[in-house]
Enzyme design. Structure first.
Site, PDB file in Angstrom:
ATOM      1  N   GLU A  13       0.850  -1.190   0.000  1.00 45.47           N
ATOM      2  CA  GLU A  13       0.000   0.000   0.000  1.00 45.47           C
ATOM      3  C   GLU A  13       0.890   1.246   0.000  1.00 45.47           C
ATOM      4  O   GLU A  13       0.577   2.253  -0.632  1.00 45.47           O
ATOM      5  CB  GLU A  13      -0.907  -0.027   1.228  1.00 45.47           C
ATOM      6  CG  GLU A  13      -1.881   1.114   1.298  1.00 45.47           C
ATOM      7  CD  GLU A  13      -2.515   1.242   2.660  1.00 45.47           C
ATOM      8  OE1 GLU A  13      -2.585   2.378   3.164  1.00 45.47           O
ATOM      9  OE2 GLU A  13      -2.929   0.209   3.228  1.00 45.47           O
ATOM     10  N   HIS A  14       2.009   1.166   0.706  1.00 42.67           N
ATOM     11  CA  HIS A  14       2.963   2.281   0.758  1.00 42.67           C
ATOM     12  C   HIS A  14       3.854   2.308  -0.480  1.00 42.67           C
ATOM     13  O   HIS A  14       4.077   3.366  -1.068  1.00 42.67           O
ATOM     14  CB  HIS A  14       3.817   2.173   2.022  1.00 42.67           C
ATOM     15  CG  HIS A  14       3.060   2.425   3.280  1.00 42.67           C
ATOM     16  ND1 HIS A  14       3.097   3.633   3.942  1.00 42.67           N
ATOM     17  CD2 HIS A  14       2.222   1.639   3.986  1.00 42.67           C
ATOM     18  CE1 HIS A  14       2.307   3.573   5.010  1.00 42.67           C
ATOM     19  NE2 HIS A  14       1.774   2.371   5.062  1.00 42.67           N
TER      20      HIS A  14
END
Length: 412
Positions: A51-52
Site C-alpha cells: 500500500e505504501h
C-alpha cells in the site's frame, strides 16, 4: 439501485462503470484481490507494505502524487486481511491522468532499493507507534493468535512481527507484486461524470497491453471448528483493566452473516444498545464497551471489548456480559428493537451510497465477492432477518467452546 455497466478486457481486468452526471467529478478505484490472508506466514505485512510502495514511484512515473494534484485530484488506499484498494477522485475532464497513473503502477513498480528502504522504515515506525508503544496496542495481535490456530487471519494486516517488514528483501517484494498485482487479479471501477464508451476506450488504451498474469486462487487452510474456550492474560503499564472476548461467526457470503451483523448493533450499536445501557449506565462496570465484527470474507470474529471501571473485577465483568448474552439467547428480541437496528443499518447503507467514492468502492468490493449486483441486494438481506434468526444465531455464536477471552490487566 446503483446502476453500472461491466466489461472485461482480454487480459482479464474486470471493469465496472457507474455513470452519474449530477457531479463534475470522477472516481477511479482499483481493487486488488490480495490481503494479509494471502501472505507467507514467515513474511507477513507485505500487502500493507505494498500500500505504501505503490506510491513510491512506478516504472515510468517517479512521483504518483504530484501529477494527480496538478490535475485537481486526491487519492488514498487501504489494506485489509482480504483485499487492497487504491482510489482517487478528480475532475471528470482530467480522468485520463488517473488512467495513466494507475496503469503504470499496475504495469510495474520502480522497485528501487531506496523506495523499499524508505517505505520499510515508514511501516516499521507505524508498527512501533500503534502496536508496540501504544497502550493496549498488542491486544489484537494476542487475540488473533488466541482465536485462530490455522487460518491466516491469525495475524494482523500490519504483520505478525516487526522483523518480517524490517527484513523484507527487494526480491521478495518483486515476487509478491508479480504474483498478485496483475490485471487478472484486479477490478477497475470508474464512477462519476463519465460515459461507458469513453471508459472502454481509455481502459483498452492504458490497461489493455499489460500482461494478464496468473489468476491467484485462495487455497487457504480453513479454521477448524473451535471446541474449547481459550483464555489469555496480559499485564502491562496501561491506565485501566481491559476486557476482550471474541466468538467465531459466519463468513461474508454465508447464511447467518447478516443476523450476526444485526446482533452487534443490538448489543453494542451506540448509547441505546443493550451492553451500554446495562453495563455502563446502570451497573457502572465499564467506562466504555463496544460490540462489533470485522466483516471478513472468510469466517470472522464478533468482538466485545471494554475498559473496566477501577475496582471492578474481571470475573464480575465477564459474568455481566454472559448475563446479557443469555438474555439474547433465551428471549427473542422484540419486533420494535429489531426494526430499530434494521432502520439504523438502512440509513448507514443509504448514507454510504451518497458519496461517489463510496459507491465506486462498494461496486469493486461486491464484484470481488462474486457479483457487483449483490450491492443492490444487501438491504433486502437485512430486512429478511427475523427475530427467530437473531435468537438462532445468538445461540450458535455465544457458546463457551466458541469463546476466546483476553484479560488485559493494568499494572497501575
Amino acid at each position: 439501485m446503483i446502476h453500472y455497466n461491466r466489461f472485461v478486457l482480454d487480459n482479464g481486468l474486470r471493469v465496472l462503470v457507474h455513470e452519474d452526471n449530477t457531479t463534475p467529478m470522477a472516481v477511479v478505484n482499483v481493487l486488488y484481490d490480495v490481503g494479509a490472508r494471502d501472505e507467507d506466514p514467515v513474511k507477513t505485512g507485505f500487502a500493507h507494505l505494498f500500500e505504501h510502495l505503490m506510491f513510491g514511484g512506478s516504472i515510468h512515473i517517479p512521483d504518483y502524487d504530484e501529477p494527480l494534484q496538478r490535475a485537481g485530484g486526491e487519492n488514498n488506499a487501504y489494506t485489509t486481511n482480504d483485499l487492497t484498494n487504491y482510489y482517487c477522485q478528480l475532475p471528470a475532464e482530467n480522468i485520463e491522468t488517473a488512467f495513466w497513473l494507475e496503469s503504470d503502477r499496475m504495469l510495474s513498480l520502480a522497485f528501487s532499493k531506496k523506495s523499499l528502504d524508505v517505505q520499510r522504515k515508514v511501516v516499521s515506525e507505524e508498527f512501533k507507534e500503534h502496536y508496540i508503544n501504544k497502550p493496549y496496542g498488542d491486544a489484537w495481535h494476542a487475540m488473533r493468535e488466541l482465536a485462530y490456530t490455522t487460518h491466516p487471519y491469525r495475524w494482523m494486516t500490519i504483520g505478525k512481527e516487526l522483523s518480517h517488514i524490517e527484513e523484507a528483501k527487494l526480491e521478495d517484494v518483486k515476487n509478491f507484486f508479480f504474483k498478485h498485482y496483475r490485471p487478472v487479479n484486479a477490478i477497475l471501477v470508474v464512477a462519476g461524470n463519465v460515459k461507458t464508451d469513453d471508459v472502454k476506450r481509455l481502459a483498452e488504451k492504458w490497461f489493455g497491453s499489460i500482461e494478464p498474469g496468473v489468476k491467484y486462487m485462495h487455497n487457504l487452510p480453513a479454521e477448524p471448528v473451535q471446541t474449547v474456550k481459550h483464555i489469555k492474560e496480559i499485564r502491562a503499564d496501561v491506565p485501566l483493566d481491559a476486557f476482550y472476548e471474541t466468538w467465531h461467526i459466519p463468513g461474508r457470503m454465508e447464511t447467518g452473516y447478516h443476523a450476526a451483523d444485526l446482533i452487534t448493533e443490538i448489543l453494542g450499536g451506540g448509547a441505546s444498545s443493550r451492553l451500554y445501557q446495562s453495563l455502563v449506565k446502570e451497573k457502572r462496570l465499564f467506562s466504555n464497551i463496544e460490540c462489533y465484527h470485522f466483516g471478513s470474507i472468510d469466517p470472522g470474529l464478533l468482538a466485545i471489548e471494554g475498559k473496566l471501571v477501577k475496582g471492578v473485577t474481571m470475573q464480575a465483568a465477564e459474568n455481566a456480559i454472559a448475563e446479557e448474552l443469555a438474555k439474547l439467547k433465551e428471549n427473542a428480541v422484540s419486533e420494535e428493537e429489531l426494526q430499530k437496528v434494521k432502520n439504523k443499518t438502512e440509513s448507514i447503507i443509504a448514507f454510504e451510497d451518497i458519496a461517489l467514492m463510496s459507491r465506486a468502492n462498494s461496486l469493486a468490493y461486491y464484484e470481488l465477492l462474486g457479483n457487483a449486483d449483490l450491492m443492490n441486494q444487501e438491504l433486502s438481506k437485512y430486512q429478511a432477518v427475523t427475530r427467530q434468526d437473531i435468537q438462532l444465531q445468538a445461540g450458535k455464536i455465544f457458546t463457551e467452546r466458541n469463546s476466546n477471552l483476553l484479560y488485559y490487566y493494568s499494572n497501575n
